[in-house]
Design a protein around this motif. Structure first.
Motif, mmCIF file in Angstrom:
data_model
loop_
_atom_site.group_PDB
_atom_site.id
_atom_site.type_symbol
_atom_site.label_atom_id
_atom_site.label_comp_id
_atom_site.label_asym_id
_atom_site.label_seq_id
_atom_site.Cartn_x
_atom_site.Cartn_y
_atom_site.Cartn_z
ATOM 1 N N ASP A 197 0.853 -1.274 0.234
ATOM 2 C CA ASP A 197 0.096 -0.065 0.003
ATOM 3 C C ASP A 197 0.794 1.454 0.139
ATOM 4 O O ASP A 197 1.010 1.713 1.024
ATOM 5 C CB ASP A 197 -0.857 -0.077 1.290
ATOM 6 N N ARG A 199 0.235 4.154 -1.443
ATOM 7 C CA ARG A 199 -0.428 5.396 -0.858
ATOM 8 C C ARG A 199 -0.280 5.596 0.394
ATOM 9 O O ARG A 199 -0.143 7.019 0.888
ATOM 10 C CB ARG A 199 -1.778 5.373 -1.486
ATOM 11 N N GLU A 250 -8.062 10.980 0.803
ATOM 12 C CA GLU A 250 -7.343 10.535 -0.518
ATOM 13 C C GLU A 250 -7.389 8.911 -0.447
ATOM 14 O O GLU A 250 -6.957 8.502 -1.582
ATOM 15 C CB GLU A 250 -6.078 11.144 -0.328
ATOM 16 N N GLY A 251 -7.629 8.438 0.252
ATOM 17 C CA GLY A 251 -7.876 6.918 0.236
ATOM 18 C C GLY A 251 -6.740 6.420 0.900
ATOM 19 O O GLY A 251 -6.629 4.940 0.941
#
Length: 323
Positions: A197, A199, A250-251
């Motif tokens: 992940d 992000r 933003e996730g």
């Protein structure tokens, strides 16, 4: 029969650029450093050593030749200037590793790259100070984080600033850019860690910058101001809570625990350690506020997340950089 060594070009002769150039050199590759001006010497100082690097330095983009890897280590706001090197260094088989702050590596750098080049965003956990041109004090941290395959560890596994002293010497390259980059620096003093992940990892790295960097730059104080001044500590915590809310929008898989984790990191530094924004302000250089605090404000506006404290800090940083 001779075997050609991997050709690595590092763009940027600042603190991060010298540390990663040293790592690529120690991993056994042919390394060239691309800079605006040629330092008289390349020196990396640590608490237990002072080392002079014997790495060629180019200052004319016209002298550049295609590299297998390009490690972009300029400040984020200097990418447009660094692009002068791209045509000479980057071919269809080149992988470009963006070693910069921010959460928009691909969006910012990708459009400037020649067709066919592979872009790999990387998060830099290296605390280093440019004492003078070509002379870096590497204080702590030896980790670069990149995107891994879906079954690699999550970013929560790598919350601490410090990392293992070296990547495993037996590391082998897979097909993914992150796997190949880990293999590239295997056996050096930098650990390349892969996360599924990216992000969330990028937003966790942004948190480390969004609090301490502008606060130290505006106060012209080192980490002691956050560690010891309660009012400053409270303000810094509030800045991070705003950034967490934007990251979630933003996730990114952030929680309030990430604020505590970030403060644990701040408290792990020595009181005389600083931040890149502080060093840039002290050196009369432009700061990366637009890529850090500016990102929180800009993305907060996009998602309707109110960030009044970050907005005020951004205004002050813009005033600080006004010419």
């Amino acid at each position: 029969m001779s075997t050609r060594h991997t050709r690595v070009a590092v763009i940027g002769a600042g603190a991060v650029g010298l540390v990663v150039a040293e790592a690529a050199h120690d991993a056994g590759h042919d390394v060239v450093l691309c800079a605006r001006t040629r330092p008289e010497r390349l020196v990396i100082e640590r608490s237990d050593s002072v080392r002079e690097l014997d790495i060629p330095v180019l200052v004319d983009p016209g002298e550049a030749h295609t590299a297998d890897w390009v490690l972009l280590a300029t400040k984020a706001q200097d990418v447009a200037g660094a692009a002068a090197w791209f045509d000479g260094l980057i071919g269809p088989e080149t992988t470009v590793v963006v070693l910069q702050n921010g959460v928009d590596h691909a969006e910012r750098v990708g459009p400037l790259l020649p067709a066919g080049a592979t872009l790999l965003p990387a998060l830099v956990y290296v605390a280093a100070e440019l004492l003078e041109r070509g002379h870096v004090l590497h204080r702590k941290g030896a980790r670069l984080t990149v995107q891994g395959c879906p079954d690699t560890a999550g970013p929560e596994s790598f919350a601490a600033f410090d990392a293992p002293a070296a990547t495993p010497a037996a590391s082998t390259a897979g097909d993914l850019p992150g796997e190949r980059f880990a293999a590239l620096l295997a056996g050096s003093g930098l650990a390349v860690e892969q996360v599924a992940d990216f992000r969330t990892a990028a937003w966790r790295k942004l948190l480390t910058n969004a609090g301490a960097n502008p606060v130290t730059a505006l106060t012209l104080q080192r980490m002691a101001v956050i560690q010891q001044e309660e009012a400053v500590r409270t303000l810094t915590r509030a800045l991070l809570h705003e950034a967490v809310a934007v990251g979630v929008a933003e996730g990114a898989a952030l929680t309030v625990d990430d604020v505590a984790r970030t403060f644990d990191m701040y408290d792990s530094f020595g009181p005389n350690d600083g931040t890149s924004m502080l060093y840039d302000r002290a050196g009369g250089r432009a700061t990366e506020h637009e890529l850090i605090t500016g990102a929180v404000v800009r993305l907060g506006d996009q998602h309707g997340v109110d960030v009044p404290l970050n907005r005020a800090i951004l205004a002050l940083m813009r005033g600080l950089n006004h010419k």
